[in-house]
Design an enzyme around this catalytic site. Structure first.
Site, PDB file in Angstrom:
ATOM      1  N   THR A  71       0.854  -1.188   0.000  1.00 44.99           N
ATOM      2  CA  THR A  71       0.000   0.000   0.000  1.00 44.99           C
ATOM      3  C   THR A  71       0.890   1.238   0.000  1.00 44.99           C
ATOM      4  O   THR A  71       0.650   2.186  -0.753  1.00 44.99           O
ATOM      5  CB  THR A  71      -0.921  -0.023   1.246  1.00 44.99           C
ATOM      6  OG1 THR A  71      -1.775  -1.162   1.128  1.00 44.99           O
ATOM      7  CG2 THR A  71      -1.747   1.239   1.374  1.00 44.99           C
ATOM      8  N   ASN A  73      -6.364  -9.361  -7.657  1.00 42.67           N
ATOM      9  CA  ASN A  73      -6.467 -10.072  -6.385  1.00 42.67           C
ATOM     10  C   ASN A  73      -7.797 -10.794  -6.209  1.00 42.67           C
ATOM     11  O   ASN A  73      -7.882 -11.778  -5.487  1.00 42.67           O
ATOM     12  CB  ASN A  73      -6.236  -9.109  -5.215  1.00 42.67           C
ATOM     13  CG  ASN A  73      -6.978  -7.803  -5.375  1.00 42.67           C
ATOM     14  OD1 ASN A  73      -7.038  -7.237  -6.464  1.00 42.67           O
ATOM     15  ND2 ASN A  73      -7.557  -7.315  -4.311  1.00 42.67           N
ATOM     16  N   GLN A 129       0.012  -9.601  -6.303  1.00 39.94           N
ATOM     17  CA  GLN A 129      -0.575 -10.947  -6.344  1.00 39.94           C
ATOM     18  C   GLN A 129       0.182 -11.890  -7.267  1.00 39.94           C
ATOM     19  O   GLN A 129       0.004 -13.104  -7.191  1.00 39.94           O
ATOM     20  CB  GLN A 129      -2.049 -10.884  -6.785  1.00 39.94           C
ATOM     21  CG  GLN A 129      -2.960 -10.262  -5.746  1.00 39.94           C
ATOM     22  CD  GLN A 129      -3.079 -11.108  -4.475  1.00 39.94           C
ATOM     23  OE1 GLN A 129      -2.754 -12.293  -4.446  1.00 39.94           O
ATOM     24  NE2 GLN A 129      -3.548 -10.484  -3.399  1.00 39.94           N
ATOM     25  N   HIS A 188       3.926 -10.473   2.416  1.00 39.91           N
ATOM     26  CA  HIS A 188       3.008 -11.391   3.085  1.00 39.91           C
ATOM     27  C   HIS A 188       2.094 -12.172   2.131  1.00 39.91           C
ATOM     28  O   HIS A 188       1.321 -13.011   2.557  1.00 39.91           O
ATOM     29  CB  HIS A 188       2.197 -10.670   4.175  1.00 39.91           C
ATOM     30  CG  HIS A 188       1.116  -9.756   3.689  1.00 39.91           C
ATOM     31  ND1 HIS A 188      -0.193 -10.165   3.590  1.00 39.91           N
ATOM     32  CD2 HIS A 188       1.135  -8.463   3.315  1.00 39.91           C
ATOM     33  CE1 HIS A 188      -0.941  -9.140   3.182  1.00 39.91           C
ATOM     34  NE2 HIS A 188      -0.152  -8.090   3.005  1.00 39.91           N
ATOM     35  N   THR A 223      14.206   4.048   9.923  1.00 40.93           N
ATOM     36  CA  THR A 223      15.069   2.905  10.246  1.00 40.93           C
ATOM     37  C   THR A 223      14.466   1.625   9.673  1.00 40.93           C
ATOM     38  O   THR A 223      13.273   1.375   9.818  1.00 40.93           O
ATOM     39  CB  THR A 223      15.232   2.793  11.777  1.00 40.93           C
ATOM     40  OG1 THR A 223      15.749   4.034  12.236  1.00 40.93           O
ATOM     41  CG2 THR A 223      16.169   1.669  12.163  1.00 40.93           C
ATOM     42  N   CYS A 266      -9.033  -5.968   2.043  1.00 37.87           N
ATOM     43  CA  CYS A 266      -9.073  -4.567   2.474  1.00 37.87           C
ATOM     44  C   CYS A 266     -10.479  -4.000   2.479  1.00 37.87           C
ATOM     45  O   CYS A 266     -10.759  -3.045   3.184  1.00 37.87           O
ATOM     46  CB  CYS A 266      -8.195  -3.718   1.572  1.00 37.87           C
ATOM     47  SG  CYS A 266      -6.496  -4.195   1.710  1.00 37.87           S
TER      48      CYS A 266
HETATM   49  N1  PLP Z   1      -2.160  -4.680  -4.179  1.00 40.26           N
HETATM   50  C1  PLP Z   1      -2.822  -5.836  -4.280  1.00 40.26           C
HETATM   51  C2  PLP Z   1      -3.190  -6.359  -5.625  1.00 40.26           C
HETATM   52  C3  PLP Z   1      -3.166  -6.553  -3.135  1.00 40.26           C
HETATM   53  O1  PLP Z   1      -3.840  -7.701  -3.247  1.00 40.26           O
HETATM   54  C4  PLP Z   1      -2.802  -6.035  -1.871  1.00 40.26           C
HETATM   55  C5  PLP Z   1      -3.182  -6.729  -0.633  1.00 40.26           C
HETATM   56  O2  PLP Z   1      -4.244  -7.283  -0.497  1.00 40.26           O
HETATM   57  C6  PLP Z   1      -2.111  -4.819  -1.826  1.00 40.26           C
HETATM   58  C7  PLP Z   1      -1.800  -4.172  -2.997  1.00 40.26           C
HETATM   59  C8  PLP Z   1      -1.701  -4.205  -0.516  1.00 40.26           C
HETATM   60  O3  PLP Z   1      -0.652  -4.906   0.061  1.00 40.26           O
HETATM   61  P1  PLP Z   1      -0.201  -4.635   1.575  1.00 40.26           P
HETATM   62  O4  PLP Z   1      -1.086  -5.481   2.423  1.00 40.26           O
HETATM   63  O5  PLP Z   1       1.231  -5.056   1.633  1.00 40.26           O
HETATM   64  O6  PLP Z   1      -0.375  -3.190   1.831  1.00 40.26           O
END
Ligand code: PLP
Length: 508
Positions: free
Chosen positions: A87, A166, A194, A216, A252, A339
């Site tokens: 993000t 996603n 993804q 992650h 940091t 999200c």
């Molecule tokens: N972009 C996509 C396509 C995602 O699926 C996600 C997470 O679900 C993100 C960005 C955001 O990743 P993060 O959780 O590392 O902020």
């Protein structure tokens, strides 16, 4: 007696079964990642910006991790900037480039199926004067590069399109889009979150100038992302106040997370080898689901998609009730992107593909990962089949309009508030409500009244549905859920809320 014993056995065997089918939301960390991170926490505490031995060791480890991430996408280590998450990477690229180009050039061309970290940042930039044009997508969420070209002109400084979606798993033709962007003098960025670990990525052959990644999603830790910035590409740092990451991202370094990310990237080769196995699981599940529910519709394209992802619509059945059913039986799936789940909104991705709000709310996302087995598919199908045969408990939905003063104070209404303590602090609860933790509920069932109408409330209406479903499945006959959550109820009844909020509340 016999029945009670059977119930107890069922209860405990059900508890043991947990099938995780939401790997696009996040993944568990791998053994290697755990090992590397534990070692890092023990041994590499030195601040990489300092000069003594402990500090230099940390700095060296970070550079090794940077090399691993770079190798995974065919980039140079100097082109990798570690961030706090994808993000942040997405926000950084969009805001940084707008800073670099606006007002000389003012247009970004993107797609309506991007992750909220792109869409919301684009909305913010629009308010600052950036012109954003969204290329329409087909029913698989695919961008047609030739359609995109119609929107790209000399005023366009950036084309932004994700590599793999996603929710649908659809893979975009990024190489073609990049070539078109270049033709018009625009830069190309892609959210590759993804795709990493699921398909091979070569930033050079994709023609990318910028790309974002997150650890992650590939069995690495949460709280670390990366930004690919092609050598020589324009960039202004967004995080300021330190020289870290060659002045491109101050703060940091999160050493253990970065090393965990590096370890996860070192395992990508093995992950890609597992793809055929994962693909078989997906195909088996889909084949069987089709046999049992001929009316279900697969929204993920058969070709040109992530093999682990399946988006599937069950006409006439709400995804909330399906998620509640599966969750009750220990199966984790999702209704859209992780999200957007807390907001309880219909998926913007599915709406962009032409689905109505109701159709979007009938869609489930199932995403397999390396830990899944054919037994997981069999178990999931068993739960679907049992639902087909027996149906599932129906939870009544109470709208904000229906929950008026009369219902609120009806002696037969038992309001069960399952919000978190911080949510309750922000908005004190409804009068006479009983507060309980979502997790502890199962151990306190005997404290709930069998003879009253239990109305479960949460912040936005999704967790209350799951809890209400759970209570119904446990034999409580009169259970309902406040469909829009307490937040919307308050905005609809501000007077009643102010008069009674927080009065006579007790804990379960
Ligand atoms: N972009 C996509 C396509 C995602 O699926 C996600 C997470 O679900 C993100 C960005 C955001 O990743 P993060 O959780 O590392 O902020």
């Amino acid at each position: 007696m016999h029945c009670i014993a059977l119930d107890i056995v069922r209860h405990f065997t059900r508890r043991k079964r947990a099938v995780y089918l939401d790997h696009n939301a996040t993944t568990p960390t791998s053994k290697k990642v755990n090992w590397v991170m534990n070692r890092s926490l023990k041994n590499y505490f030195g601040n990489p910006s300092s000069v003594y031995r402990a500090a230099r060791q940390s700095a060296e480890q970070i550079e090794m991790a940077r090399q691993e991430v770079a190798n995974a996408i065919h980039a140079k280590p100097t082109e990798i900037v570690f961030t706090g998450c994808a993000t942040e990477s997405n926000n950084t690229i969009l805001k940084s480039l707008s800073d670099c180009f606006f007002p000389g050039k003012s247009k970004i061309v993107s797609s309506p199926v991007e992750h909220p970290s792109i869409i919301e940042t684009l909305k913010y930039l629009e308010k600052k004067g950036i012109l954003v044009e969204y290329c329409p997508v087909d029913h698989y969420g695919r961008v047609d590069p030739l359609e995109a070209e119609k929107l790209i002109d000399d005023n366009t400084f950036l084309v932004c399109c994700m590599l793999a979606n996603n929710e649908l798993g659809t893979i975009q033709d990024i190489a073609a889009l990049s070539a078109i962007a270049k033709k018009h003098g625009a830069l190309m960025m892609s959210d590759c979150v993804q795709a990493l670990g699921k398909i091979p990525i070569d930033v050079e052959s994709l023609g990318l100038d910028y790309a974002s990644f997150s650890a992650h999603k590939l069995y690495g830790p949460k709280g670390v992302g990366a930004l690919y910035i092609k050598e020589g590409s324009p960039f202004k740092p967004w995080m300021m106040g330190g020289h870290q990451e060659e002045g491109r991202r101050a703060g940091t370094e999160s050493i253990h997370n970065i090393l965990g990310f590096g370890a996860a990237c070192s395992e990508i080769g093995n992950l890609l080898l597992r793809e055929p196995k994962i693909s078989r699981l997906t195909k088996n599940l889909l084949g069987e689901l089709h046999r049992s529910f001929p009316e279900c519709l697969v929204l993920t394209p058969a070709e040109g998609s992530l093999t682990n992802t399946v988006s599937i619509r069950f006409p006439g059945i709400s995804n909330t009730s399906l998620m509640a059913l599966l969750s009750y039986h220990g199966i984790a799936v999702s209704g859209g992107s992780a999200c957007s789940m807390p907001e309880n909104k219909a998926s913007h991705v599915l709406l962009a593909t032409g689905l109505s709000e109701q159709e979007a709310r009938e869609t489930l996302r199932i995403s397999f990962g390396k830990g899944n087995s054919p037994a997981d598919v069999r178990y999931t199908l068993k739960i679907f089949h049992s639902f087909l045969k027996k149906g599932m408990p129906v939870v009544d939905l109470i709208s904000s309009e229906l929950l008026d003063e009369q219902l609120l104070f009806d002696p037969q209404t038992f309001i069960l508030d399952i919000r978190t303590p911080s949510q309750r602090k922000r908005y004190p609860g409804l009068p006479n409500s009983v507060e309980a933790s979502y997790f502890a509920l199962d151990h306190q069932l005997e404290k709930l009244p069998m003879n009253k109408n239990i109305l479960v409330v949460c912040q936005r209406g999704n967790l209350s549905y799951l809890s209400a479903f759970h209570l119904k499945s446990k034999g409580f006959r009169h259970v309902s859920s406040l469909s829009t959550g307490i937040e919307e109820w308050i905005s609809m009844h501000p007077g009643v809320y102010q008069k009674y909020a927080g009065k006579n509340i007790r804990q379960l």
